[in-house]
Write an enzyme that holds these catalytic residues in place. Structure first.
Site, mmCIF file in Angstrom:
data_model
loop_
_atom_site.group_PDB
_atom_site.id
_atom_site.type_symbol
_atom_site.label_atom_id
_atom_site.label_comp_id
_atom_site.label_asym_id
_atom_site.label_seq_id
_atom_site.Cartn_x
_atom_site.Cartn_y
_atom_site.Cartn_z
ATOM 1 N N ASN A 1 0.766 -1.258 0.006
ATOM 2 C CA ASN A 1 0.016 0.071 -0.066
ATOM 3 C C ASN A 1 1.019 1.145 -0.155
ATOM 4 O OD1 ASN A 1 0.429 0.739 2.934
ATOM 5 N ND2 ASN A 1 -0.363 -1.148 3.291
ATOM 6 N N ARG A 2 0.376 2.349 -0.023
ATOM 7 C CA ARG A 2 0.964 3.478 -0.127
ATOM 8 C C ARG A 2 1.615 4.334 0.974
ATOM 9 N NH1 ARG A 2 -0.570 4.737 -5.669
ATOM 10 N NH2 ARG A 2 -2.584 3.933 -6.169
#
Ligand code: CTP
Length: 404
Positions: free
Chosen positions: A214-215
């Protein structure tokens, strides 16, 4: 506010060394107890005797000098000075010393003390403009700042070289105010507390090459670890895969997957007074990671990955939470934000939850700032204004402190 404080001044080689005489004089006027150490290069600009007279103490210039010291003094001198200081200001901080600090070299008394000390370290980079703006120097300064060094930017103007630009020692008053401000922020109000922080994303392997991730950049969790360490806590940081500098005095454990984070957190949580789960833990992972790289089938064919759930680390901590331990979670929501956050708070048995909204300007992944709402189990919900992640970290720690 500096009255009675122990301020260690480290002088490196640079023409601005003469201005540091005024710094030492003015620091003493505030009531601070000031000691000076010098690098060999610094002694070529100002005699140690000058600083000795101004500070009222002997000036140490090298690790080996034996004038009035016994052998045992020499063995512990760096540790003694490192533990004596409430703050350590390096002024002028030459490009050479900045580079040494970045890489952890310890080839003189000043760099050894910097490595050994736990107190705030301030740097006043002072040099020729071209050296200062050189990307190598800028990168070194940036890395030191990330680790928690306080950098006082140089003034711009005429330089000894005849150039104009940034590189002059800032006004003495500015340096003194920065020392005051730093000591104020690093009040040791979390001394003796063990705090476990998680940060960053987790990566869940699909095959030896690919992963689900994920970011999350990890910046919020790292800011919390840095702020807590500066306030005297003993900090363990369990970090997912991120590219961030480890803050000074923080013990870092690197993990990759949710399962590894689960194990690392549980190995340390029982000793912690507080656990702050800032990591963006993956909720799902591929059912089984392929041993070999998955090959593309046909150009038009799709691929289905079956996912299995990962352990909910915070939920498991909440289930066996001991009385007196503080548990803090984060919630990243895109809709029904408050309601979802309150549900997580109850379900995971938390003391408070920090709600992030992706909708807010200045908040979210990779930014230096954040806008959060603190949702406590009891008491009022507080939406904080836009501020740096470091300031958000201190706000979180202020609330946590009241619960410890
Ligand atoms: N968390 C955790 N373990 C997981 C998932 C989340 O410990 N497997 C923690 C996070 O670190 C965070 C909090 O739980 O502090 C909430 O995370 P979030 O992903 O927002 O909530 P979830 O419970 O996973 O719910 P959802 O993803 O459905 O919103």
């Amino acid at each position: 506010m500096l009255r009675g404080k122990h301020i260690l001044v480290g002088v490196t080689g640079g023409i601005a060394a003469y201005k540091v005489c005024y710094l030492v004089r003015d620091l003493r006027k505030t009531g601070a107890d000031v000691k000076v150490i010098m690098t060999e290069a610094a002694t070529r600009f100002v005699a140690p005797l000058t600083f000795s007279a101004l500070s009222g103490h002997d000036v140490a210039t090298d690790l080996w000098s034996v004038n009035q010291s016994s052998a045992s003094d020499i063995a512990t001198r760096h540790i003694d000075l490192a533990t004596w200081a409430d703050a350590f200001i390096v002024a002028p901080a030459s490009a050479n010393t900045i580079a040494k600090l970045t890489y952890g070299l310890s080839d003189n008394l000043l760099t050894i003390i910097a490595l050994a000390s736990r107190c705030p370290i301030l740097l006043a980079p002072t040099m020729d403009a071209d050296m200062y703006i050189n990307p190598v120097t800028q990168q070194n300064i940036g890395r030191l700042q990330e680790r928690g060094y306080v950098v006082i930017p140089p003034d711009e103007g005429d330089l000894a070289s005849g150039l104009k630009g940034p590189g002059r020692l800032p006004e003495i008053q500015v340096i003194i105010e920065t020392i005051e401000h730093t000591l104020d922020k690093s009040a040791q109000d979390l001394k003796g507390k063990r705090i476990l922080v998680t940060a960053g994303p987790t990566f869940e392997s699909i095959d030896p090459v690919r992963f689900l991730g994920n970011r999350s950049s990890g910046k919020m969790g790292f800011a919390i670890a840095k702020a807590a360490a500066q306030r005297g806590a003993e900090v363990t940081l369990v970090a997912g895969p991120v590219s961030l500098e480890t803050p000074r005095s923080v013990r870092r454990i690197d993990v990759e997957s949710a399962a590894q984070m689960h194990e690392a957190v549980h190995a340390h949580a029982s000793k912690a007074h507080a656990v702050i789960m800032a990591a963006a833990v993956a909720d799902y992972k591929p059912q089984a990671a392929a041993k070999n790289k998955i090959k593309k089938q046909g150009p038009a064919e799709s691929l289905t990955l079956e996912l299995a759930s990962t352990p909910d680390i915070l939920l498991s901590l909440g289930e066996k939470k001991k009385k007196g331990t503080v548990l803090v979670g984060f919630a990243l929501e895109t809709d029904n934000e408050l309601l979802n956050a309150q549900e997580k708070l109850k379900k995971k048995n938390l003391d408070f939850i920090v709600l992030n909204s992706l909708k807010e300007k200045g908040a979210g992944f990779g930014t230096e700032t954040n806008v959060v709402t603190i949702v406590p189990r009891r008491g009022k919900i507080e939406k904080l204004p836009l501020m740096s992640k470091f300031d958000v970290a201190n706000e979180i720690l202020n609330r946590l402190k009241n619960l410890l």
